[in-house]
Design a protein around this motif. Structure first.
Motif, PDB file in Angstrom:
ATOM      1  N   ARG A 165      41.145  32.058  42.111  1.00 15.94           N
ATOM      2  CA  ARG A 165      42.514  32.489  41.808  1.00 15.94           C
ATOM      3  C   ARG A 165      42.611  34.015  41.856  1.00 15.94           C
ATOM      4  NH1 ARG A 165      47.027  32.831  42.888  1.00 15.94           N
ATOM      5  NH2 ARG A 165      48.645  32.984  41.326  1.00 15.94           N
ATOM      6  N   ALA A 166      41.608  34.707  41.367  1.00 18.34           N
ATOM      7  CA  ALA A 166      41.603  36.170  41.411  1.00 18.34           C
ATOM      8  C   ALA A 166      41.606  36.675  42.854  1.00 18.34           C
ATOM      9  CB  ALA A 166      40.383  36.713  40.658  1.00 18.34           C
ATOM     10  N   ARG A 167      40.843  36.018  43.727  1.00 19.72           N
ATOM     11  CA  ARG A 167      40.843  36.407  45.145  1.00 19.72           C
ATOM     12  C   ARG A 167      42.230  36.208  45.760  1.00 19.72           C
ATOM     13  NH1 ARG A 167      35.530  34.385  44.664  1.00 19.72           N
ATOM     14  NH2 ARG A 167      36.153  32.249  45.170  1.00 19.72           N
ATOM     15  N   GLN A 168      42.898  35.121  45.397  1.00 15.92           N
ATOM     16  CA  GLN A 168      44.253  34.877  45.897  1.00 15.92           C
ATOM     17  C   GLN A 168      45.208  35.988  45.444  1.00 15.92           C
ATOM     18  OE1 GLN A 168      45.070  31.009  44.280  1.00 15.92           O
ATOM     19  NE2 GLN A 168      44.152  29.924  46.000  1.00 15.92           N
ATOM     20  N   ILE A 169      45.096  36.386  44.205  1.00 19.19           N
ATOM     21  CA  ILE A 169      45.956  37.453  43.676  1.00 19.19           C
ATOM     22  C   ILE A 169      45.680  38.768  44.407  1.00 19.19           C
ATOM     23  CG2 ILE A 169      46.411  38.882  41.638  1.00 19.19           C
ATOM     24  CD1 ILE A 169      45.997  36.257  39.990  1.00 19.19           C
ATOM     25  N   ASP A 170      44.411  39.074  44.640  1.00 21.31           N
ATOM     26  CA  ASP A 170      44.080  40.300  45.386  1.00 21.31           C
ATOM     27  C   ASP A 170      44.632  40.245  46.806  1.00 21.31           C
ATOM     28  OD1 ASP A 170      42.825  41.596  43.274  1.00 21.31           O
ATOM     29  OD2 ASP A 170      40.808  40.924  43.863  1.00 21.31           O
ATOM     30  N   GLN A 171      44.607  39.074  47.432  1.00 15.98           N
ATOM     31  CA  GLN A 171      45.171  38.931  48.775  1.00 15.98           C
ATOM     32  C   GLN A 171      46.689  39.122  48.755  1.00 15.98           C
ATOM     33  OE1 GLN A 171      43.698  35.071  49.878  1.00 15.98           O
ATOM     34  NE2 GLN A 171      41.663  35.855  50.389  1.00 15.98           N
TER      35      GLN A 171
ATOM     36  N   GLU B  73      52.893  41.692  48.390  1.00 12.39           N
ATOM     37  CA  GLU B  73      53.769  40.753  47.695  1.00 12.39           C
ATOM     38  C   GLU B  73      53.970  41.197  46.248  1.00 12.39           C
ATOM     39  OE1 GLU B  73      52.469  36.695  48.094  1.00 12.39           O
ATOM     40  OE2 GLU B  73      51.975  36.994  50.216  1.00 12.39           O
ATOM     41  N   THR B  74      55.139  40.895  45.719  1.00 13.82           N
ATOM     42  CA  THR B  74      55.429  41.188  44.318  1.00 13.82           C
ATOM     43  C   THR B  74      54.659  40.201  43.455  1.00 13.82           C
ATOM     44  OG1 THR B  74      57.623  41.970  44.874  1.00 13.82           O
ATOM     45  CG2 THR B  74      57.244  41.361  42.582  1.00 13.82           C
ATOM     46  N   LEU B  75      53.930  40.734  42.492  1.00 10.35           N
ATOM     47  CA  LEU B  75      53.153  39.897  41.591  1.00 10.35           C
ATOM     48  C   LEU B  75      53.925  39.702  40.299  1.00 10.35           C
ATOM     49  CD1 LEU B  75      49.651  41.546  42.095  1.00 10.35           C
ATOM     50  CD2 LEU B  75      50.572  39.538  43.241  1.00 10.35           C
TER      51      LEU B  75
END
Length: 79
Positions: A53-59, A65-67
């Motif tokens: 999930r952390a890798r997805q957020i970094d991508q 993209e707005t987080l």
């Protein structure tokens, strides 16, 4: 990167771009692994799921993209 003393500091570093989600997650997991035997706070620690999930957020961040506001600090699933 040096250890962050509080979750608030970790979130601030993440949101400012000074640390990645993978760095934050890895540090949190390492801290949890160190403290878990004494605290017995978790039934199951899903290391690989958290890192995925952390890798997805970094991508998402890399694509611009707005987080959401919760990025950088995820509470346990039962909160």
């Amino acid at each position: 990167m040096p250890s962050i003393a509080t979750v608030g500091q970790m979130v601030t570093e993440f949101r400012s771009g000074h640390r990645s989600a993978v760095e934050s997650t890895s540090e949190a997991l390492a801290r949890l692994d160190r403290l878990q035997p004494r605290l017995n706070a978790c039934i199951c620690i899903l290391h690989e799921h958290a890192l995925q999930r952390a890798r997805q957020i970094d991508q998402q961040r890399a694509r611009g993209e707005t987080l959401g506001l919760d990025r950088g600090c995820h509470p346990p699933a039962n909160w």
